[in-house]
Design a protein around this motif. Structure first.
Motif, PDB file in Angstrom:
ATOM      1  N   ASP A  82       0.768  -1.245   0.035  1.00 31.64           N
ATOM      2  CA  ASP A  82       0.021   0.040   0.074  1.00 31.64           C
ATOM      3  C   ASP A  82       0.705   1.233   0.094  1.00 31.64           C
ATOM      4  OD1 ASP A  82      -2.138  -1.580  -0.052  1.00 31.64           O
ATOM      5  OD2 ASP A  82      -2.725  -1.118   2.097  1.00 31.64           O
ATOM      6  N   THR A  83       2.000   1.249   0.832  1.00 25.94           N
ATOM      7  CA  THR A  83       2.938   2.421   0.857  1.00 25.94           C
ATOM      8  C   THR A  83       3.588   2.726  -0.405  1.00 25.94           C
ATOM      9  OG1 THR A  83       3.000   1.790   3.354  1.00 25.94           O
ATOM     10  CG2 THR A  83       4.349   3.691   2.514  1.00 25.94           C
ATOM     11  N   ILE A  84       3.963   1.547  -1.190  1.00 25.22           N
ATOM     12  CA  ILE A  84       4.755   1.732  -2.142  1.00 25.22           C
ATOM     13  C   ILE A  84       3.836   2.432  -3.479  1.00 25.22           C
ATOM     14  CG2 ILE A  84       5.388   0.307  -4.195  1.00 25.22           C
ATOM     15  CD1 ILE A  84       6.920  -1.511  -2.300  1.00 25.22           C
ATOM     16  N   THR A  85       2.589   1.929  -3.303  1.00 26.80           N
ATOM     17  CA  THR A  85       1.505   2.535  -4.295  1.00 26.80           C
ATOM     18  C   THR A  85       1.594   3.928  -3.913  1.00 26.80           C
ATOM     19  OG1 THR A  85       0.294   0.280  -4.392  1.00 26.80           O
ATOM     20  CG2 THR A  85      -0.716   2.224  -5.284  1.00 26.80           C
ATOM     21  N   GLU A  86       1.323   4.336  -2.671  1.00 25.33           N
ATOM     22  CA  GLU A  86       0.987   5.658  -2.388  1.00 25.33           C
ATOM     23  C   GLU A  86       2.340   6.485  -2.754  1.00 25.33           C
ATOM     24  OE1 GLU A  86       0.201   7.774   1.913  1.00 25.33           O
ATOM     25  OE2 GLU A  86       0.148   5.682   1.784  1.00 25.33           O
ATOM     26  N   SER A  87       3.504   5.848  -2.397  1.00 25.06           N
ATOM     27  CA  SER A  87       4.707   6.672  -2.866  1.00 25.06           C
ATOM     28  C   SER A  87       4.951   6.824  -4.480  1.00 25.06           C
ATOM     29  CB  SER A  87       6.010   5.926  -2.361  1.00 25.06           C
ATOM     30  OG  SER A  87       6.267   4.738  -3.123  1.00 25.06           O
ATOM     31  N   LYS A  88       4.437   5.798  -5.318  1.00 23.68           N
ATOM     32  CA  LYS A  88       4.553   5.891  -6.554  1.00 23.68           C
ATOM     33  C   LYS A  88       3.427   7.104  -7.082  1.00 23.68           C
ATOM     34  CE  LYS A  88       5.755   1.345  -8.175  1.00 23.68           C
ATOM     35  NZ  LYS A  88       5.311  -0.033  -8.208  1.00 23.68           N
ATOM     36  N   ASP A  89       2.565   7.125  -6.807  1.00 25.18           N
ATOM     37  CA  ASP A  89       1.265   8.047  -7.095  1.00 25.18           C
ATOM     38  C   ASP A  89       1.948   9.388  -6.891  1.00 25.18           C
ATOM     39  OD1 ASP A  89      -0.266   6.353  -7.763  1.00 25.18           O
ATOM     40  OD2 ASP A  89      -1.457   6.250  -6.011  1.00 25.18           O
ATOM     41  N   LEU A  90       2.469   9.549  -5.537  1.00 31.99           N
ATOM     42  CA  LEU A  90       3.140  10.924  -5.097  1.00 31.99           C
ATOM     43  C   LEU A  90       4.200  11.436  -5.909  1.00 31.99           C
ATOM     44  CD1 LEU A  90       3.316  12.969  -2.768  1.00 31.99           C
ATOM     45  CD2 LEU A  90       4.971  11.636  -1.892  1.00 31.99           C
ATOM     46  N   GLY A  91       5.108  10.097  -6.436  1.00 32.65           N
ATOM     47  CA  GLY A  91       6.244  10.515  -7.174  1.00 32.65           C
ATOM     48  C   GLY A  91       5.875  11.140  -8.464  1.00 32.65           C
ATOM     49  N   ILE A  92       4.891  10.409  -9.231  1.00 29.73           N
ATOM     50  CA  ILE A  92       4.499  10.852 -10.505  1.00 29.73           C
ATOM     51  C   ILE A  92       3.954  12.212 -10.560  1.00 29.73           C
ATOM     52  CG2 ILE A  92       2.829  10.251 -12.453  1.00 29.73           C
ATOM     53  CD1 ILE A  92       3.420   7.512 -11.549  1.00 29.73           C
ATOM     54  N   SER A  93       2.909  12.289  -9.641  1.00 24.24           N
ATOM     55  CA  SER A  93       2.080  13.854  -9.681  1.00 24.24           C
ATOM     56  C   SER A  93       3.021  14.902  -9.320  1.00 24.24           C
ATOM     57  CB  SER A  93       0.579  13.550  -9.062  1.00 24.24           C
ATOM     58  OG  SER A  93       0.954  13.322  -7.613  1.00 24.24           O
ATOM     59  N   ASP A  94       3.388  14.772  -8.013  1.00 21.77           N
ATOM     60  CA  ASP A  94       4.249  15.916  -7.462  1.00 21.77           C
ATOM     61  C   ASP A  94       5.411  16.366  -8.245  1.00 21.77           C
ATOM     62  OD1 ASP A  94       2.248  15.840  -5.767  1.00 21.77           O
ATOM     63  OD2 ASP A  94       3.323  16.152  -4.206  1.00 21.77           O
ATOM     64  N   LYS A  95       6.089  15.270  -8.683  1.00 16.74           N
ATOM     65  CA  LYS A  95       7.357  15.471  -9.339  1.00 16.74           C
ATOM     66  C   LYS A  95       7.115  16.166 -10.518  1.00 16.74           C
ATOM     67  CE  LYS A  95      11.428  13.442 -11.144  1.00 16.74           C
ATOM     68  NZ  LYS A  95      11.787  12.275 -12.095  1.00 16.74           N
ATOM     69  N   ARG A  96       6.067  15.820 -11.372  1.00 18.00           N
ATOM     70  CA  ARG A  96       5.800  16.541 -12.648  1.00 18.00           C
ATOM     71  C   ARG A  96       5.418  17.855 -12.457  1.00 18.00           C
ATOM     72  NH1 ARG A  96       2.768  11.826 -16.036  1.00 18.00           N
ATOM     73  NH2 ARG A  96       4.429  10.580 -16.443  1.00 18.00           N
ATOM     74  N   SER A  97       4.554  18.041 -11.549  1.00 14.48           N
ATOM     75  CA  SER A  97       4.025  19.471 -11.281  1.00 14.48           C
ATOM     76  C   SER A  97       5.023  20.278 -10.866  1.00 14.48           C
ATOM     77  CB  SER A  97       2.989  19.379 -10.211  1.00 14.48           C
ATOM     78  OG  SER A  97       2.074  18.503 -10.353  1.00 14.48           O
ATOM     79  N   LEU A  98       6.085  20.047 -10.142  1.00 13.62           N
ATOM     80  CA  LEU A  98       7.124  20.701  -9.591  1.00 13.62           C
ATOM     81  C   LEU A  98       7.940  21.101 -10.740  1.00 13.62           C
ATOM     82  CD1 LEU A  98       8.245  19.583  -6.208  1.00 13.62           C
ATOM     83  CD2 LEU A  98       8.229  21.934  -6.947  1.00 13.62           C
ATOM     84  N   GLU A  99       8.207  19.922 -11.498  1.00 13.02           N
ATOM     85  CA  GLU A  99       9.333  20.147 -12.602  1.00 13.02           C
ATOM     86  C   GLU A  99       8.628  21.223 -13.421  1.00 13.02           C
ATOM     87  OE1 GLU A  99      11.707  15.946 -12.511  1.00 13.02           O
ATOM     88  OE2 GLU A  99       9.862  16.408 -14.288  1.00 13.02           O
ATOM     89  N   SER A 100       7.202  21.374 -13.879  1.00 11.56           N
ATOM     90  CA  SER A 100       6.838  22.061 -14.717  1.00 11.56           C
ATOM     91  C   SER A 100       6.839  23.547 -14.193  1.00 11.56           C
ATOM     92  CB  SER A 100       5.400  21.753 -15.319  1.00 11.56           C
ATOM     93  OG  SER A 100       4.782  21.414 -14.364  1.00 11.56           O
ATOM     94  N   LEU A 101       6.674  23.624 -12.970  1.00 15.55           N
ATOM     95  CA  LEU A 101       6.492  24.852 -12.399  1.00 15.55           C
ATOM     96  C   LEU A 101       7.931  25.647 -12.486  1.00 15.55           C
ATOM     97  CD1 LEU A 101       4.508  24.813  -8.980  1.00 15.55           C
ATOM     98  CD2 LEU A 101       4.153  26.547 -11.018  1.00 15.55           C
ATOM     99  N   VAL A 102       8.882  24.699 -12.188  1.00 14.68           N
ATOM    100  CA  VAL A 102      10.199  25.185 -12.078  1.00 14.68           C
ATOM    101  C   VAL A 102      10.673  25.451 -13.555  1.00 14.68           C
ATOM    102  CG1 VAL A 102      12.610  24.297 -11.667  1.00 14.68           C
ATOM    103  CG2 VAL A 102      10.754  23.953 -10.036  1.00 14.68           C
ATOM    104  N   ALA A 103      10.167  25.077 -14.537  1.00  9.26           N
ATOM    105  CA  ALA A 103      10.530  25.020 -15.977  1.00  9.26           C
ATOM    106  C   ALA A 103       9.978  26.871 -16.186  1.00  9.26           C
ATOM    107  CB  ALA A 103       9.796  24.059 -16.732  1.00  9.26           C
TER     108      ALA A 103
END
Lengths: 175, 119
Positions: free
Chosen positions: B85-106
């Motif tokens: 369950d925690t792995i799934t949670e971390s994967k979801d977080l990794g995909i959504s937040d990393k992408r949003s952060l990267e686009s904002l930083v760009a």
């Protein structure tokens, strides 16, 4: 876009972007920290299970040693045949292997979770976080992840050793 | 640390954590059975391997194994589910937040790039 427009819009744009990055950073770091808390609980549970297996393997070894000391005329396989209906009994062999393998599988899953968290924490560090947030965020998380590496020495013993130990239950190893 | 002390500590920890004492290899009981077996061997003067004499030891050991195995299976199953369950949670977080952060930083970097042209 002319320089004049940029001059006018930039301060506002900077503010907006800064606010968005900071807010996303805070929520991301908080989410990672929450997952790290869960991760720590899993590591603690795993340690407790490993220690439990270890003490039982030690208990088994000790009683077998005592058995050999007091009744040297009996060989180990003979004892196995007594403890289980037969050494070749299909129930006998999986008795500890499946548990040992399950323990190894759990360790691998925990390691994979640790790596996931490590990657996210690195990604967060790489996004030029505002300094105060960086201080409270990723450094702590990275240090925490390093401390809870399941391969490190603070484990009672490595899982592979436990698996080797559990092999004492196999007739093939002790014919 | 001696085995007995280590075991006592572990049982104490079980109790302090408010959980039931987990099943262990009952070393004391098995040792007692072993002593009885040795006494019996001496009394009858038999030194050959006699299965019936040892059945109590064997069945007791087997019973301990079964209890330990049952307990461990449940514990590992529940831990594996929780980790999954925690792995799934971390994967979801990794995909959504990393992408949003990267686009904002760009976007942020682009604005910073235009800054140099502003007089």
């Amino acid at each position: 876009m002319t320089p004049q427009i940029l001059t006018d819009s930039c301060p506002r744009l900077h503010d907006m972007l800064n606010e968005s990055i900071i807010s996303l950073w805070i929520s991301s770091t908080a989410s990672v920290a929450a997952i790290c808390d869960k991760f720590l609980v899993h590591v603690e549970t795993f340690r407790s299970i490993s220690a439990y297996v270890e003490i039982n393997v030690a208990g088994f070894r000790k009683i077998i040693k005592q058995f050999h000391k007091q009744l040297p005329q009996y060989v180990f396989t003979h004892l196995q045949k007594l403890a289980f209906s037969s050494a070749s009994d299909s129930r006998f062999q999986p008795k500890y292997t499946d548990l040992a393998l399950e323990l190894l599988r759990t360790q691998n899953r925990i390691e994979s979770l640790r790596k996931n968290l490590d990657i996210i924490s690195q990604a967060l560090s790489a996004t030029m976080a505002p300094l105060p947030i960086a201080e409270l965020g990723t450094e702590t998380i990275t240090a925490l992840l390093y401390q809870t590496d399941t391969q490190k020495e603070q484990y009672p013993r490595h899982t592979t050793d436990l698996i080797k130990d559990s092999m004492i239950f196999f007739p093939q190893i002790h014919p | 640390m001696r085995f007995g002390k280590k075991l006592a500590l572990m049982i104490d920890q079980d109790l302090r954590h408010g959980r039931e004492v987990r099943p262990y290899i009952s070393h004391k009981k098995l040792k007692q059975i072993l002593s009885d077996m040795v006494r019996f061997q001496k009394d009858v003067g038999n030194t050959s391997a006699d299965n019936s004499v040892f059945s109590e030891f064997g069945s007791h050991l087997n019973c301990d194994f079964e209890q330990i195995k049952g307990y461990l299976s449940l514990e590992l199953h529940s831990l594996n589910n929780a980790v999954e369950d925690t792995i799934t949670e971390s994967k979801d977080l990794g995909i959504s937040d990393k992408r949003s952060l990267e686009s904002l930083v760009a976007v942020y970097k682009q604005v910073r790039y235009f800054d140099q042209f502003v007089i």
